[in-house]
Write an enzyme that holds these catalytic residues in place. Structure first.
Site, PDB file in Angstrom:
ATOM      1  N   ASP A  33       0.853  -1.198   0.000  1.00  0.00           N
ATOM      2  CA  ASP A  33       0.000   0.000   0.000  1.00  0.00           C
ATOM      3  C   ASP A  33       0.890   1.250   0.000  1.00  0.00           C
ATOM      4  O   ASP A  33       1.882   1.329   0.732  1.00  0.00           O
ATOM      5  CB  ASP A  33      -0.895  -0.018   1.240  1.00  0.00           C
ATOM      6  CG  ASP A  33      -2.024   0.996   1.157  1.00  0.00           C
ATOM      7  OD1 ASP A  33      -3.191   0.589   1.145  1.00  0.00           O
ATOM      8  OD2 ASP A  33      -1.735   2.220   1.116  1.00  0.00           O
ATOM      9  N   ILE A  34       0.513   2.239  -0.815  1.00  0.00           N
ATOM     10  CA  ILE A  34       1.325   3.452  -0.949  1.00  0.00           C
ATOM     11  C   ILE A  34       1.189   4.381   0.267  1.00  0.00           C
ATOM     12  O   ILE A  34       2.047   5.223   0.511  1.00  0.00           O
ATOM     13  CB  ILE A  34       0.961   4.203  -2.254  1.00  0.00           C
ATOM     14  CG1 ILE A  34       2.108   5.058  -2.750  1.00  0.00           C
ATOM     15  CG2 ILE A  34      -0.306   5.034  -2.089  1.00  0.00           C
ATOM     16  CD1 ILE A  34       1.900   5.601  -4.151  1.00  0.00           C
ATOM     17  N   ASN A  85     -13.237  -3.075   2.421  1.00  0.00           N
ATOM     18  CA  ASN A  85     -14.292  -2.063   2.489  1.00  0.00           C
ATOM     19  C   ASN A  85     -15.127  -2.050   1.213  1.00  0.00           C
ATOM     20  O   ASN A  85     -14.585  -2.175   0.115  1.00  0.00           O
ATOM     21  CB  ASN A  85     -13.662  -0.678   2.676  1.00  0.00           C
ATOM     22  CG  ASN A  85     -12.846  -0.564   3.953  1.00  0.00           C
ATOM     23  OD1 ASN A  85     -13.190  -1.170   4.966  1.00  0.00           O
ATOM     24  ND2 ASN A  85     -11.770   0.203   3.915  1.00  0.00           N
ATOM     25  N   HIS A  91     -15.944   3.355   3.995  1.00  0.00           N
ATOM     26  CA  HIS A  91     -14.514   3.722   3.901  1.00  0.00           C
ATOM     27  C   HIS A  91     -13.801   3.215   2.654  1.00  0.00           C
ATOM     28  O   HIS A  91     -12.577   3.172   2.632  1.00  0.00           O
ATOM     29  CB  HIS A  91     -13.749   3.294   5.162  1.00  0.00           C
ATOM     30  CG  HIS A  91     -14.349   3.802   6.434  1.00  0.00           C
ATOM     31  ND1 HIS A  91     -14.246   5.116   6.823  1.00  0.00           N
ATOM     32  CD2 HIS A  91     -15.095   3.180   7.376  1.00  0.00           C
ATOM     33  CE1 HIS A  91     -14.895   5.280   7.959  1.00  0.00           C
ATOM     34  NE2 HIS A  91     -15.419   4.123   8.311  1.00  0.00           N
ATOM     35  N   GLN A  92     -14.571   2.823   1.613  1.00  0.00           N
ATOM     36  CA  GLN A  92     -13.910   2.433   0.354  1.00  0.00           C
ATOM     37  C   GLN A  92     -13.601   3.690  -0.448  1.00  0.00           C
ATOM     38  O   GLN A  92     -14.503   4.482  -0.739  1.00  0.00           O
ATOM     39  CB  GLN A  92     -14.806   1.497  -0.472  1.00  0.00           C
ATOM     40  CG  GLN A  92     -14.116   1.022  -1.754  1.00  0.00           C
ATOM     41  CD  GLN A  92     -14.991   0.089  -2.589  1.00  0.00           C
ATOM     42  OE1 GLN A  92     -16.205   0.000  -2.376  1.00  0.00           O
ATOM     43  NE2 GLN A  92     -14.391  -0.601  -3.529  1.00  0.00           N
ATOM     44  N   HIS A  98     -10.490  -4.617  -3.038  1.00  0.00           N
ATOM     45  CA  HIS A  98      -9.155  -4.856  -2.485  1.00  0.00           C
ATOM     46  C   HIS A  98      -9.258  -5.308  -1.039  1.00  0.00           C
ATOM     47  O   HIS A  98     -10.129  -4.877  -0.297  1.00  0.00           O
ATOM     48  CB  HIS A  98      -8.266  -3.617  -2.598  1.00  0.00           C
ATOM     49  CG  HIS A  98      -8.909  -2.349  -2.135  1.00  0.00           C
ATOM     50  ND1 HIS A  98      -9.851  -1.664  -2.874  1.00  0.00           N
ATOM     51  CD2 HIS A  98      -8.759  -1.642  -0.987  1.00  0.00           C
ATOM     52  CE1 HIS A  98     -10.231  -0.577  -2.217  1.00  0.00           C
ATOM     53  NE2 HIS A  98      -9.597  -0.557  -1.066  1.00  0.00           N
ATOM     54  N   PHE A  99      -8.360  -6.204  -0.694  1.00  0.00           N
ATOM     55  CA  PHE A  99      -8.240  -6.702   0.673  1.00  0.00           C
ATOM     56  C   PHE A  99      -6.954  -6.122   1.256  1.00  0.00           C
ATOM     57  O   PHE A  99      -5.886  -6.257   0.670  1.00  0.00           O
ATOM     58  CB  PHE A  99      -8.143  -8.230   0.701  1.00  0.00           C
ATOM     59  CG  PHE A  99      -9.409  -8.944   0.300  1.00  0.00           C
ATOM     60  CD1 PHE A  99      -9.847  -8.934  -1.020  1.00  0.00           C
ATOM     61  CD2 PHE A  99     -10.151  -9.619   1.240  1.00  0.00           C
ATOM     62  CE1 PHE A  99     -11.016  -9.588  -1.389  1.00  0.00           C
ATOM     63  CE2 PHE A  99     -11.319 -10.283   0.892  1.00  0.00           C
ATOM     64  CZ  PHE A  99     -11.756 -10.266  -0.433  1.00  0.00           C
ATOM     65  N   HIS A 100      -7.085  -5.468   2.406  1.00  0.00           N
ATOM     66  CA  HIS A 100      -5.903  -4.978   3.112  1.00  0.00           C
ATOM     67  C   HIS A 100      -5.385  -6.071   4.048  1.00  0.00           C
ATOM     68  O   HIS A 100      -6.185  -6.732   4.722  1.00  0.00           O
ATOM     69  CB  HIS A 100      -6.252  -3.790   4.012  1.00  0.00           C
ATOM     70  CG  HIS A 100      -6.805  -2.577   3.327  1.00  0.00           C
ATOM     71  ND1 HIS A 100      -6.064  -1.428   3.143  1.00  0.00           N
ATOM     72  CD2 HIS A 100      -8.034  -2.302   2.819  1.00  0.00           C
ATOM     73  CE1 HIS A 100      -6.815  -0.507   2.552  1.00  0.00           C
ATOM     74  NE2 HIS A 100      -8.013  -1.005   2.338  1.00  0.00           N
TER      75      HIS A 100
HETATM   76  P1  5GP Z   1      -9.775   1.864   0.726  1.00  0.00           P
HETATM   77  O1  5GP Z   1      -9.996   3.010   1.672  1.00  0.00           O
HETATM   78  O2  5GP Z   1     -10.414   2.090  -0.629  1.00  0.00           O
HETATM   79  O3  5GP Z   1     -10.166   0.532   1.347  1.00  0.00           O
HETATM   80  O4  5GP Z   1      -8.206   1.776   0.539  1.00  0.00           O
HETATM   81  C1  5GP Z   1      -7.538   2.189  -0.615  1.00  0.00           C
HETATM   82  C2  5GP Z   1      -6.048   1.985  -0.365  1.00  0.00           C
HETATM   83  O5  5GP Z   1      -5.369   2.057  -1.592  1.00  0.00           O
HETATM   84  C3  5GP Z   1      -5.440   3.020   0.575  1.00  0.00           C
HETATM   85  O6  5GP Z   1      -4.848   2.370   1.690  1.00  0.00           O
HETATM   86  C4  5GP Z   1      -4.408   3.726  -0.309  1.00  0.00           C
HETATM   87  O7  5GP Z   1      -3.227   4.066   0.386  1.00  0.00           O
HETATM   88  C5  5GP Z   1      -4.136   2.698  -1.399  1.00  0.00           C
HETATM   89  N1  5GP Z   1      -3.760   3.269  -2.677  1.00  0.00           N
HETATM   90  C6  5GP Z   1      -4.443   4.220  -3.377  1.00  0.00           C
HETATM   91  N2  5GP Z   1      -3.810   4.497  -4.542  1.00  0.00           N
HETATM   92  C7  5GP Z   1      -2.716   3.694  -4.586  1.00  0.00           C
HETATM   93  C8  5GP Z   1      -1.659   3.528  -5.549  1.00  0.00           C
HETATM   94  O8  5GP Z   1      -1.601   4.169  -6.596  1.00  0.00           O
HETATM   95  N3  5GP Z   1      -0.706   2.612  -5.248  1.00  0.00           N
HETATM   96  C9  5GP Z   1      -0.724   1.873  -4.095  1.00  0.00           C
HETATM   97  N4  5GP Z   1       0.263   0.996  -3.893  1.00  0.00           N
HETATM   98  N5  5GP Z   1      -1.704   1.999  -3.166  1.00  0.00           N
HETATM   99  C10 5GP Z   1      -2.685   2.903  -3.411  1.00  0.00           C
END
Ligand code: 5GP
Ligand code: ZN
EC number: 3.6.1.17
Length: 128
Positions: A33-34, A85, A91-92, A98-100
């Site tokens: 994750d970035i 999410n 919180h998406q 995607h799965f964290h």
């Molecule tokens: P969400 O809140 O949608 O569940 O999480 C999205 C996640 O994607 C966030 O933790 C965010 O840091 C990550 N993310 C968003 N854009 C990028 C990207 O371009 N590259 C990477 N590696 N992670 C990303």
């Protein structure tokens, strides 16, 4: 395979946006994750573009959890969360499933969960 040319995660899968990849299978892609909330915070995404979990084909879903397990092991974390999410209010932010995998090394880093529990009656629970 469903893709969306405007989707940031589809672009990552296609190599149009760089990522720090851990594992790739026929159906899944895992990368760092970035904006990590803890060191090792990673994402596992299906190669099939869908916004929400319930829109994914079962055969895609069955590829994802074994990858999540490998990532969880690779982080070396003893405590961690899996988070997935669906929808803005849930919180998406990115509209590609995607799965964290989020290591929880201490109280300050990693996922913080708000859990407003309620106390429904026996009848309300039966009704649900
Ligand atoms: P969400 O809140 O949608 O569940 O999480 C999205 C996640 O994607 C966030 O933790 C965010 O840091 C990550 N993310 C968003 N854009 C990028 C990207 O371009 N590259 C990477 N590696 N992670 C990303
Ligand atoms: Zn996508």
């Amino acid at each position: 395979m469903a893709t969306d040319e405007n989707c940031i995660f589809c672009k990552i899968i296609a190599g149009k946006i760089p990522s720090r990849k851990f594992i790739e299978t026929d159906k899944a892609y895992a990368f760092l994750d970035i904006g990590p909330t803890a060191p090792g915070h990673s994402l596992i995404i299906p190669k099939y573009h869908a916004a929400k979990f319930h829109e994914l084909p079962d055969e895609t879903l069955s590829d994802i959890l074994p990858v999540a397990k490998k990532i969880a092991l690779a982080t070396g974390a003893t405590d961690y969360n899996l988070l997935q999410n669906n929808g803005r209010i849930a919180h998406q932010v990115v509209g590609h499933v995607h799965f964290h995998v989020i290591p929880k090394p201490n109280e300050e880093q990693g996922l913080v969960v708000g859990w407003p529990s309620t106390s429904p009656s026996k009848e309300e629970l039966d009704e649900l």
